[in-house]
Design a protein around this motif. Structure first.
Motif, PDB file in Angstrom:
ATOM      1  N   VAL A  24     -40.524  -0.847   9.420  1.00 30.98           N
ATOM      2  CA  VAL A  24     -39.807  -1.560   8.493  1.00 30.98           C
ATOM      3  C   VAL A  24     -39.251  -0.990   7.078  1.00 30.98           C
ATOM      4  O   VAL A  24     -38.327  -0.944   6.891  1.00 30.98           O
ATOM      5  CB  VAL A  24     -40.162  -2.892   8.513  1.00 30.98           C
ATOM      6  CG1 VAL A  24     -39.349  -4.000   7.759  1.00 30.98           C
ATOM      7  CG2 VAL A  24     -40.314  -3.507   9.845  1.00 30.98           C
ATOM      8  N   PRO A  25     -40.441  -0.584   6.452  1.00 30.41           N
ATOM      9  CA  PRO A  25     -39.951  -0.274   4.916  1.00 30.41           C
ATOM     10  C   PRO A  25     -39.396   1.072   5.166  1.00 30.41           C
ATOM     11  O   PRO A  25     -38.431   1.428   4.300  1.00 30.41           O
ATOM     12  CB  PRO A  25     -41.356  -0.262   4.329  1.00 30.41           C
ATOM     13  CG  PRO A  25     -42.409  -0.297   5.373  1.00 30.41           C
ATOM     14  CD  PRO A  25     -41.819  -1.223   6.275  1.00 30.41           C
ATOM     15  N   LEU A  26     -39.941   2.055   6.000  1.00 31.26           N
ATOM     16  CA  LEU A  26     -39.385   3.053   6.174  1.00 31.26           C
ATOM     17  C   LEU A  26     -37.718   3.003   6.572  1.00 31.26           C
ATOM     18  O   LEU A  26     -36.916   3.707   6.058  1.00 31.26           O
ATOM     19  CB  LEU A  26     -39.936   4.064   7.197  1.00 31.26           C
ATOM     20  CG  LEU A  26     -39.305   5.405   7.780  1.00 31.26           C
ATOM     21  CD1 LEU A  26     -39.412   6.288   6.345  1.00 31.26           C
ATOM     22  CD2 LEU A  26     -40.311   6.112   9.037  1.00 31.26           C
ATOM     23  N   ALA A  27     -37.279   2.142   7.400  1.00 28.24           N
ATOM     24  CA  ALA A  27     -35.885   2.133   7.839  1.00 28.24           C
ATOM     25  C   ALA A  27     -35.201   1.516   6.706  1.00 28.24           C
ATOM     26  O   ALA A  27     -34.093   1.914   6.325  1.00 28.24           O
ATOM     27  CB  ALA A  27     -35.964   1.176   9.185  1.00 28.24           C
ATOM     28  N   ALA A  28     -35.797   0.526   6.032  1.00 28.15           N
ATOM     29  CA  ALA A  28     -35.176  -0.215   4.725  1.00 28.15           C
ATOM     30  C   ALA A  28     -34.863   0.899   3.816  1.00 28.15           C
ATOM     31  O   ALA A  28     -33.645   0.898   3.196  1.00 28.15           O
ATOM     32  CB  ALA A  28     -35.982  -1.169   4.251  1.00 28.15           C
ATOM     33  N   ALA A  29     -35.775   1.987   3.537  1.00 29.58           N
ATOM     34  CA  ALA A  29     -35.671   2.984   2.529  1.00 29.58           C
ATOM     35  C   ALA A  29     -34.607   3.863   2.883  1.00 29.58           C
ATOM     36  O   ALA A  29     -33.684   4.307   2.355  1.00 29.58           O
ATOM     37  CB  ALA A  29     -37.055   3.437   2.217  1.00 29.58           C
ATOM     38  N   LEU A  30     -34.648   4.421   4.162  1.00 30.41           N
ATOM     39  CA  LEU A  30     -33.580   5.462   4.578  1.00 30.41           C
ATOM     40  C   LEU A  30     -32.282   4.832   4.660  1.00 30.41           C
ATOM     41  O   LEU A  30     -31.475   5.369   3.978  1.00 30.41           O
ATOM     42  CB  LEU A  30     -34.173   5.898   5.918  1.00 30.41           C
ATOM     43  CG  LEU A  30     -35.466   6.631   6.036  1.00 30.41           C
ATOM     44  CD1 LEU A  30     -35.709   7.094   7.521  1.00 30.41           C
ATOM     45  CD2 LEU A  30     -35.211   7.893   5.072  1.00 30.41           C
ATOM     46  N   GLY A  31     -32.011   3.604   5.214  1.00 31.25           N
ATOM     47  CA  GLY A  31     -30.804   2.859   5.210  1.00 31.25           C
ATOM     48  C   GLY A  31     -30.174   2.615   3.960  1.00 31.25           C
ATOM     49  O   GLY A  31     -29.079   2.919   3.637  1.00 31.25           O
ATOM     50  N   THR A  32     -31.056   2.204   2.812  1.00 30.29           N
ATOM     51  CA  THR A  32     -30.525   2.195   1.405  1.00 30.29           C
ATOM     52  C   THR A  32     -30.120   3.405   0.906  1.00 30.29           C
ATOM     53  O   THR A  32     -29.237   3.309   0.174  1.00 30.29           O
ATOM     54  CB  THR A  32     -31.623   1.266   0.817  1.00 30.29           C
ATOM     55  OG1 THR A  32     -31.957   0.175   1.411  1.00 30.29           O
ATOM     56  CG2 THR A  32     -31.226   1.063  -0.606  1.00 30.29           C
ATOM     57  N   TRP A  33     -31.252   4.353   1.110  1.00 31.49           N
ATOM     58  CA  TRP A  33     -30.683   5.629   0.357  1.00 31.49           C
ATOM     59  C   TRP A  33     -29.221   6.281   0.944  1.00 31.49           C
ATOM     60  O   TRP A  33     -28.598   6.783   0.367  1.00 31.49           O
ATOM     61  CB  TRP A  33     -31.530   6.725   0.629  1.00 31.49           C
ATOM     62  CG  TRP A  33     -31.363   7.914   0.293  1.00 31.49           C
ATOM     63  CD1 TRP A  33     -31.713   8.398  -1.085  1.00 31.49           C
ATOM     64  CD2 TRP A  33     -30.913   9.181   0.868  1.00 31.49           C
ATOM     65  NE1 TRP A  33     -31.131   9.724  -1.295  1.00 31.49           N
ATOM     66  CE2 TRP A  33     -30.894  10.534  -0.030  1.00 31.49           C
ATOM     67  CE3 TRP A  33     -30.869   9.458   2.261  1.00 31.49           C
ATOM     68  CZ2 TRP A  33     -30.440  11.344   0.518  1.00 31.49           C
ATOM     69  CZ3 TRP A  33     -30.383  10.576   2.684  1.00 31.49           C
ATOM     70  CH2 TRP A  33     -30.146  11.650   1.793  1.00 31.49           C
TER      71      TRP A  33
END
Length: 418
Positions: free
Chosen positions: A203-212
């Motif tokens: 979840v944090p990985l997807a949130a970080a990649l998507g936001t970046w």
């Protein structure tokens, strides 16, 4: 350090004035809590453990009932903003232009950091195995407690030892930040419940990649104004931070680490101006804007942390207290000497400009303190109230290393003058 070079460093890099305020807020909360817990322990514990809300989490998250109290709300929720604040500084030091930990510059601080943690952990195990008498104790139990230190208190006393413009103060901040974040991560990773739920870290990985991908990359020079403005919005980063915190908390890692994964995804400045640099208040990139928006809230958060976690039972002395002091006062400095300076000698590393071997020894003395992160580790690392309170007393007593370092510095300066 040459006077001209030191004056130039002082002009280029000044630590912002809010850092001492953080230390005073933390100490103020802890002093108030200590007075309260010793005068009326029942009312103190009833207050900090008062149930604000009871939640039954779904089985697919974790088959447990969760009680939200002031104690865990501050430690697991509000302190994540403080860890974000520290993580931002460490990230910039590692990755930005002129970052203090970029490339080969990271080797010596890394050796000192790891050496101090290894030394503290080994000293805890050795001394604890020799003197621990608690019935619930087992071999090596609680070795995670002394791994961390306290960034704001290290700076508070470090500034008195070195002065506001000394390069050694910058190195002290680097070591304390790296030590605290790594220590809390280790505490979470060795918890028995983590391995079953690490899938939640997607979840944090997807949130970080998507936001970046959508907001964090610097727009090209010919990008339209609308795209440039979108990159300056803070709301997408706040939403990503909330998702990241949920994923980290559900994984079993300390929830206070929950905002760290999103830091690399946030649009940031091109170069580092130093840890907690005063000049960063004028920067307009989203990462610095988020960081400086937290300054006043963090003052209140650190006061609440001291109030809810810093109450010291003055009658809690036990062998665990001695073990805690031995780990911090002996284990950490010895570990830094053996592993940190030993690595520097083997690899032929030079000390940072303006920093002498005597300064490194003073840094070790200041880092012999441990409070914020070790206090956060107590619940996970130690069983039962008695051992935890004895260790908490040891952590409080370890703060005497700060005034002692200041006193030794003052006497040394007086002797030099004479």
């Amino acid at each position: 350090m040459e006077p001209v070079l030191q004056a130039r460093f002082h002009l280029m890099y000044r630590v912002a004035s809010f850092v001492p305020r953080f230390a005073k807020a933390l100490l103020g909360g802890a002093v108030l809590a200590t007075v309260w817990v010793n005068l009326s322990p029942a009312s103190y514990y009833d207050s900090v453990e008062w149930r604000l809300l009871d939640l039954d989490l779904p089985v697919w998250v974790a088959s447990i009932s969760l009680s939200i109290t002031p104690l865990n709300l501050v430690a697991n929720g509000l302190m994540s903003f403080f860890l974000f604040f520290l993580g931002k500084e460490l990230w910039e030091a590692l990755t930005l232009e002129q970052g203090a930990l970029k490339g080969r510059q990271a080797v010596l601080p890394a050796g000192l950091t790891l050496g101090g943690m290894i030394g503290a952990g080994l000293a805890w195990i050795l001394v604890g195995s020799l003197i621990e008498t608690a019935q619930e104790a087992s071999f090596a139990i609680g070795w995670q407690v002394p791994l961390g230190t306290d960034v704001v208190l290290c700076f508070f006393f470090g500034r008195a030892v070195f002065g506001p413009g000394h390069p050694a103060l910058h190195l002290l901040l680097l070591l304390s930040i790296a030590t605290d974040i790594l220590a809390l991560l280790i505490v979470g990773l060795v918890a028995p419940s983590v391995s079953l739920r690490l899938v939640w870290l997607l979840v944090p990985l997807a949130a970080a990649l998507g936001t970046w991908a959508l907001y964090g990359r610097t727009p090209p020079p010919d990008a339209p104004e609308r795209e440039r403005r979108a990159g300056q919005r803070l709301l997408p980063y706040i939403a990503a931070g909330a998702l990241s915190w949920i994923g980290v908390a559900a994984s079993g890692l300390p929830p206070s680490l929950g905002l760290l994964p999103i830091i690399p995804a946030i649009a940031h400045a091109d170069r580092s101006f130093g840890l907690f640099a005063e000049i960063e208040a004028a920067l307009n990139d989203p990462l610095n804007r988020l960081s400086h928006a937290l300054v006043w809230p963090l003052t209140a958060i650190l006061f609440l942390f001291g109030l809810t976690r810093g109450g010291i039972d003055l009658m809690a002395y036990a062998p665990t207290t001695v073990t805690t002091l031995a780990a911090l006062w002996l284990g950490r400095p010895i570990g830094m000497l053996v592993f940190g300076l030993g690595l520097a000698a083997v690899l032929g590393l030079r000390l940072p400009p303006g920093v002498t071997l005597r300064d490194i020894l003073r840094i070790m003395a200041v880092l012999a303190m441990g409070f914020t992160i070790p206090v956060l580790s107590l619940e996970t690392a130690l069983p039962g109230g008695a051992m935890q309170e004895a260790a908490r007393l040891g952590l409080a007593l370890s703060l005497l290393a700060g005034p002692v370092a200041v006193l030794l510095r003052s006497r040394g300066a007086a002797g030099t003058t004479a």
